[in-house]
Design an enzyme around this catalytic site. Structure first.
Site, PDB file in Angstrom:
ATOM      1  N   LYS A 108     -17.042 -50.853 -83.292  1.00 13.77           N
ATOM      2  CA  LYS A 108     -16.394 -51.555 -82.450  1.00 13.77           C
ATOM      3  C   LYS A 108     -16.650 -51.697 -81.189  1.00 13.77           C
ATOM      4  O   LYS A 108     -16.660 -50.733 -80.973  1.00 13.77           O
ATOM      5  CB  LYS A 108     -14.814 -51.853 -82.492  1.00 13.77           C
ATOM      6  CG  LYS A 108     -13.896 -52.898 -81.929  1.00 13.77           C
ATOM      7  CD  LYS A 108     -12.710 -52.437 -81.639  1.00 13.77           C
ATOM      8  CE  LYS A 108     -11.507 -53.024 -81.037  1.00 13.77           C
ATOM      9  NZ  LYS A 108      -9.915 -52.954 -81.132  1.00 13.77           N
ATOM     10  N   LEU A 157      -8.360 -56.499 -75.601  1.00  9.13           N
ATOM     11  CA  LEU A 157      -8.191 -56.385 -76.709  1.00  9.13           C
ATOM     12  C   LEU A 157      -6.757 -56.855 -77.531  1.00  9.13           C
ATOM     13  O   LEU A 157      -6.386 -56.938 -78.056  1.00  9.13           O
ATOM     14  CB  LEU A 157      -8.494 -54.966 -77.227  1.00  9.13           C
ATOM     15  CG  LEU A 157      -9.618 -53.908 -75.593  1.00  9.13           C
ATOM     16  CD1 LEU A 157      -9.185 -52.752 -77.114  1.00  9.13           C
ATOM     17  CD2 LEU A 157     -10.449 -54.592 -76.838  1.00  9.13           C
ATOM     18  N   SER A 183      -8.375 -57.588 -82.384  1.00  9.48           N
ATOM     19  CA  SER A 183      -9.353 -57.269 -81.731  1.00  9.48           C
ATOM     20  C   SER A 183     -10.665 -56.589 -82.360  1.00  9.48           C
ATOM     21  O   SER A 183     -11.558 -57.257 -81.586  1.00  9.48           O
ATOM     22  CB  SER A 183      -8.605 -56.440 -80.717  1.00  9.48           C
ATOM     23  OG  SER A 183      -8.709 -55.299 -81.137  1.00  9.48           O
ATOM     24  N   ILE A 204      -3.696 -51.401 -82.076  1.00  7.88           N
ATOM     25  CA  ILE A 204      -2.488 -51.388 -81.348  1.00  7.88           C
ATOM     26  C   ILE A 204      -1.621 -51.939 -81.495  1.00  7.88           C
ATOM     27  O   ILE A 204      -0.369 -51.933 -81.445  1.00  7.88           O
ATOM     28  CB  ILE A 204      -2.706 -51.408 -79.832  1.00  7.88           C
ATOM     29  CG1 ILE A 204      -1.662 -51.365 -79.693  1.00  7.88           C
ATOM     30  CG2 ILE A 204      -3.520 -53.116 -79.764  1.00  7.88           C
ATOM     31  CD1 ILE A 204      -1.674 -51.097 -77.474  1.00  7.88           C
ATOM     32  N   ALA A 205      -1.787 -53.156 -82.399  1.00 11.90           N
ATOM     33  CA  ALA A 205      -0.818 -54.388 -82.639  1.00 11.90           C
ATOM     34  C   ALA A 205      -1.271 -54.821 -84.237  1.00 11.90           C
ATOM     35  O   ALA A 205      -0.735 -56.302 -84.306  1.00 11.90           O
ATOM     36  CB  ALA A 205      -0.609 -55.942 -81.725  1.00 11.90           C
ATOM     37  N   GLY A 206      -2.072 -54.178 -84.864  1.00 12.65           N
ATOM     38  CA  GLY A 206      -2.159 -55.049 -86.368  1.00 12.65           C
ATOM     39  C   GLY A 206      -4.355 -55.289 -85.764  1.00 12.65           C
ATOM     40  O   GLY A 206      -4.708 -56.310 -86.464  1.00 12.65           O
ATOM     41  N   SER A 207      -4.645 -54.457 -84.399  1.00 11.24           N
ATOM     42  CA  SER A 207      -6.099 -55.065 -84.390  1.00 11.24           C
ATOM     43  C   SER A 207      -7.167 -54.738 -85.189  1.00 11.24           C
ATOM     44  O   SER A 207      -8.750 -54.883 -85.302  1.00 11.24           O
ATOM     45  CB  SER A 207      -6.519 -54.170 -83.579  1.00 11.24           C
ATOM     46  OG  SER A 207      -5.603 -54.889 -82.613  1.00 11.24           O
TER      47      SER A 207
END
Length: 519
Positions: A108, A157, A183, A204-207
């Site tokens: 990434k 992101l 992201s 961080i929230a499903g990235s």
């Protein structure tokens, strides 16, 4: 370029204008297809046994990565030092070769590689190359991996989509009207299209899990601090109540396990970053075949599942029960509080001031415009309740309910299928199925189990959502037109139980692949 009006044709014109590297080892007689079709375990073994040359594998993946890039614009950088790494690998004795000897990998955009930018899609991070290699990249290279390319991300992101003003928009080749997710969207596409065999993302929230479910690959969110996060860029650092983690992505669960986690959970990781506990991969947990007590969360009560999501869960539950496992209904406690206060409040605990500072003077990408406009509202109008961050109490409450039912593992939904690119105003709270486990800091992984059917699409017309508000309506519209796209389920374990989570993921993957009956 106006990203909201990007077409495949204009995207191709943008890509064609960029210079592309050529493989210095290319051989006209090389048959890359045979190499690209190998699963990671087989590829790694053939490289160890010298049945394949390092050059042939590197060239095959480089050429394929460039083909995928031309199709959907998923790369941000080519790591030209891969040739030096290849030459260096020729020196060690066989006994000194790492688990990933000669395996090309993708990273990434946020992973620091010396001499390369880690932009997060932000202009202020441009032309500020990393001064050194990040810890995870060092560990992977020590295990013999060859980082080849860096992949695209959304600006800041913090988006379900994958576009930024620097590198443009990444499209989903399974359906060019859809996003690959964010992201770690570029990683998801590279793996799904065969341009990479192993990648590293962050979550961080499903990235990690969003692109995995949207693209039909496997992605794994580890417990925070089990893997080092040193040398991974972020738009906003210092978040404590919403844990950002690194994690692997691959085409199948075995690839996550056999090489990625075993290679990463080495003594090197702890030596390079002493804040990471030395916890080697526990083979006995992963290889166990004892029946499991599986919590079954049909819905979190916050975001209503789509018809394809509901069907994927019913199918997986039935297959697990037929295989001898116990499936016990489980409901998420106080999900609205967890998502709206602990997640959103923790993510923007400073009212978004740091994030707004990072984007000041930059072009705001359409994929984050709604979020940025909300953060720019006067302070009294903001709905962020950082002052009630009691995430530790909530974690204890959740675990107590888990223990009361004597669960080993949890099966829950993944928010799928992939969203259409024209709905980038989607609110963050629709990510409840993903973000909850960042708040809880539980390991969680995605496994594709089925695909959207025509019947799923027809039933979607009656979708209302639990609230019937604009967010529910936008969600329904975003997932329309998805026949044939992958649908995943999510496997969740308690903190530090990565091996058990992966064992469960492998069980789900095997049962889904072997399934031939009605769904």
């Amino acid at each position: 370029m106006n990203l909201t009006s990007i077409t495949p044709e204009s995207q191709n014109a943008q890509i064609e204008s960029r210079p592309l590297p050529l493989c210095p080892f290319w051989e006209p007689s090389l048959n890359p297809k045979a190499i690209l079709e190998l699963p990671l375990e087989s590829l790694a073994q053939k490289l160890q046994d010298e049945e394949l040359s390092l050059e042939s594998v590197l060239c095959s993946y480089l050429e394929e990565a460039l083909k995928v890039y031309k199709k959907v614009n998923c790369l941000t950088d080519f790591l030209g030092e891969c040739e030096e790494k290849l030459q260096a690998l020729k020196k060690p004795k066989k006994t000194e070769r790492g688990l990933l000897y000669g395996v090309p990998i993708s990273l990434k955009d946020t992973y620091d590689c010396k001499g390369h930018d880690s932009t997060c899609g932000l202009a202020q991070f441009l032309e500020k190359p990393a001064a050194k290699v990040g810890v995870i990249v060092k560990v992977l290279k020590a295990q013999g991996a060859i980082p080849l390319v860096k992949t695209n991300i959304p600006q800041t992101l913090l988006s379900f989509y994958c576009s930024n003003p620097i590198y443009g928009q990444t499209l989903n080749p399974l359906n060019l009207k859809k996003t690959p997710g964010g992201s770690s969207g570029g990683e998801g596409i590279m793996l799904a299209q065969g341009g990479s065999i192993l990648g590293m993302g962050s979550d961080i929230a499903g990235s990690i899990r969003i692109p995995a479910s949207f693209c039909g690959v496997c992605g794994f969110r580890t417990t925070g601090y089990r893997l080092s996060y040193s040398g991974i860029a972020s738009a906003v650092k210092g978040k404590k109540s919403v844990t950002t983690v690194a994690g692997p992505m691959a085409r199948d669960v075995e690839s996550l396990v056999l090489c990625a986690m075993r290679a990463l959970l080495s003594e090197d990781m702890h030596r390079l970053d002493p804040t990471v506990p030395f916890m080697p991969f526990r083979e006995e947990v992963y290889s166990s075949n004892q029946p499991l007590r599986i919590g079954y969360c049909e819905s979190d009560g916050f975001t209503q599942p789509t018809p394809s999501m509901a069907r994927a869960m019913r199918l997986t539950s039935r297959l697990l029960q037929d295989a001898g496992h116990q499936v016990i209904p489980f409901s998420i406690p106080r999900v609205e509080y967890a998502v709206e206060h602990l997640f959103v409040g923790g993510l923007f605990a400073d009212g978004g001031a740091t994030l707004l500072e990072k984007i000041e003077g930059d072009i705001v990408d359409p994929c984050i415009k709604t979020m940025i406009n909300t953060l720019r509202l006067p302070d009294p109008l903001k709905c962020f309740s950082a002052y009630i961050l009691k995430y530790i109490e909530y974690q204890q409450e959740f675990i107590a309910k888990w223990r009361c039912l004597d669960l080993d593992i949890l099966l829950t939904r993944a928010l799928t299928p992939a969203f259409s690119t024209g709905h980038s105003s989607m609110a963050l709270d629709v990510a409840s199925y993903w973000s909850l486990y960042n708040v809880l800091n539980f390991p969680a992984g995605m496994v594709p189990v089925t695909a959207v059917t025509l019947q799923d699409e027809e039933e979607l017309a009656f979708y209302k959502g639990y609230y019937g508000d604009s967010c529910d309506k936008s969600f329904r519209e975003a997932v329309q037109g998805s026949v044939g796209l992958p649908v995943a389920v999510q496997c969740v374990a308690l903190p530090w139980e990565e091996e058990l989570c992966l064992r469960f993921m492998k069980e789900v993957e095997t049962l889904a692949k072997n399934h031939r009956g009605p769904e």
